[in-house]
Design a protein around this motif. Structure first.
Motif, short mmCIF file in Angstrom:
data_model
loop_
_atom_site.label_atom_id
_atom_site.label_comp_id
_atom_site.label_asym_id
_atom_site.label_seq_id
_atom_site.Cartn_x
_atom_site.Cartn_y
_atom_site.Cartn_z
N UNK A 115 9.13 -10.91 -4.98
CA UNK A 115 10.06 -11.06 -3.85
C UNK A 115 10.28 -9.29 -3.57
N UNK A 116 10.09 -8.51 -4.37
CA UNK A 116 10.05 -7.18 -4.07
C UNK A 116 9.12 -6.59 -3.63
N UNK A 117 7.82 -6.88 -3.79
CA UNK A 117 6.71 -6.36 -3.42
C UNK A 117 6.71 -6.19 -1.82
N UNK A 118 6.78 -7.29 -1.15
CA UNK A 118 6.60 -7.07 0.51
C UNK A 118 7.59 -5.76 1.03
N UNK A 119 9.00 -5.58 0.26
CA UNK A 119 9.87 -4.60 0.54
C UNK A 119 9.33 -3.13 0.21
N UNK A 120 8.82 -3.07 -0.87
CA UNK A 120 8.01 -2.00 -1.51
C UNK A 120 6.90 -1.54 -0.66
N UNK A 121 6.09 -2.50 -0.12
CA UNK A 121 5.10 -2.22 0.47
C UNK A 121 5.50 -1.54 1.95
N UNK A 122 6.33 -2.34 2.50
CA UNK A 122 6.93 -2.00 3.88
C UNK A 122 7.44 -0.41 3.78
N UNK A 123 8.37 -0.23 2.72
CA UNK A 123 8.79 1.05 2.41
C UNK A 123 7.65 2.03 2.32
N UNK A 163 2.18 12.97 0.43
CA UNK A 163 3.30 11.87 0.61
C UNK A 163 2.61 10.65 1.63
N UNK A 164 1.68 11.15 2.45
CA UNK A 164 1.10 9.94 3.28
C UNK A 164 0.20 9.23 2.19
N UNK A 165 -0.54 9.92 1.42
CA UNK A 165 -1.37 8.86 0.50
C UNK A 165 -0.57 8.23 -0.57
N UNK A 166 0.34 8.57 -0.95
CA UNK A 166 1.51 7.69 -1.68
C UNK A 166 2.04 6.70 -0.86
N UNK A 167 2.36 6.84 0.23
CA UNK A 167 3.03 5.78 1.07
C UNK A 167 1.46 4.66 1.72
N UNK A 168 0.53 5.24 1.75
CA UNK A 168 -0.57 4.43 2.15
C UNK A 168 -0.87 3.63 0.94
N UNK A 169 -1.02 4.22 -0.21
CA UNK A 169 -1.35 3.43 -1.43
C UNK A 169 -0.25 2.36 -1.56
N UNK A 170 1.05 2.55 -1.45
CA UNK A 170 1.94 1.66 -1.69
C UNK A 170 1.86 0.55 -0.59
N UNK A 171 1.65 1.01 0.60
CA UNK A 171 1.55 -0.10 1.63
C UNK A 171 0.23 -0.99 1.24
N UNK A 196 -5.04 -0.49 -15.65
CA UNK A 196 -5.04 0.21 -14.54
C UNK A 196 -4.54 -0.91 -13.52
N UNK A 197 -4.87 -2.03 -13.81
CA UNK A 197 -4.58 -3.27 -12.66
C UNK A 197 -3.26 -3.65 -12.80
N UNK A 198 -2.45 -3.47 -13.79
CA UNK A 198 -1.10 -3.62 -13.94
C UNK A 198 -0.08 -2.57 -13.14
N UNK A 199 0.52 -2.95 -12.20
CA UNK A 199 1.35 -2.06 -11.21
C UNK A 199 2.63 -2.45 -11.13
N UNK A 200 3.53 -1.81 -10.51
CA UNK A 200 4.80 -2.24 -10.31
C UNK A 200 4.95 -3.22 -9.06
N UNK A 201 3.96 -3.23 -8.44
CA UNK A 201 3.79 -4.13 -7.39
C UNK A 201 2.79 -5.24 -7.79
N UNK A 202 2.39 -5.38 -8.51
CA UNK A 202 1.59 -6.84 -9.07
C UNK A 202 0.46 -6.47 -9.72
N UNK A 203 -0.31 -7.29 -10.18
CA UNK A 203 -1.65 -7.45 -10.27
C UNK A 203 -2.78 -6.76 -9.43
N UNK A 204 -3.39 -5.78 -9.63
CA UNK A 204 -4.64 -5.65 -8.71
C UNK A 204 -6.08 -5.75 -9.32
N UNK A 205 -7.10 -5.68 -8.44
CA UNK A 205 -8.43 -5.73 -8.97
C UNK A 205 -8.74 -6.77 -9.93
N UNK A 206 -9.57 -6.76 -10.73
CA UNK A 206 -9.85 -7.70 -12.11
C UNK A 206 -8.77 -8.39 -12.60
N UNK A 207 -7.68 -7.59 -13.10
CA UNK A 207 -6.48 -8.04 -13.26
C UNK A 207 -5.76 -9.13 -12.74
#
Length: 132
Positions: free
Chosen positions: A12-20, A99-107, A118-129
């Motif tokens: 539920x938090x991931x979309x908010x953090x990605x939009x931020x 800052x643009x890099x950080x924002x784009x990564x989060x988005x 590496x695949x375990x992030x505060x926004x969820x799992x990415x890649x092979x994880x």
């Protein structure tokens, strides 16, 4: 052991953090445009924070520390403050690129990393994880 929220709470938090992230990234791009520096500089340096991924060569714990140091908002904000106090447009431009890099990564869903991998992030799992 690092604890992270499970299931619906994190989801539920991931979309908010990605939009931020998208909004802050857009603000950094807009601020960079106001510096008058070349977009070539922006393009060449935009991916430079990803050099911090090399920290994973020393293991996941060290890799997460190094990656997170280069991908949190702390660095770009402090660099922008230094640029402002010093009256340096170049330092400000570099802060906005970072800052643009950080924002784009989060988005895109690339969050700060947990020491578990590496695949375990505060926004969820990415890649092979995410596929496991």
């Amino acid at each position: 052991m690092t604890m992270q929220p499970k299931g619906r709470l994190r989801d539920s938090l991931s979309p908010i953090l990605r939009l931020e992230g998208a909004l802050l990234g857009a603000v950094c791009i807009w601020l960079f445009a106001g510096t008058g520096f070349s977009w070539w500089l922006f393009g060449v340096l935009l991916l430079s924070p990803d050099v911090t991924m090399l920290g994973y060569a020393a293991g996941p714990r060290f890799g997460a520390i190094v990656y997170n140091a280069g991908h949190s908002w702390i660095g770009p904000v402090l660099l922008a403050a230094v640029g402002h106090v010093a009256g340096s447009p170049l330092v400000l431009a570099l802060a906005f690129i970072w800052g643009a890099h950080v924002g784009i990564d989060r988005a895109l869903g690339y969050g700060l990393k947990y020491a578990t991998g590496f695949g375990h992030t505060h926004l969820g799992l990415i890649g092979p994880a995410a596929k496991a």
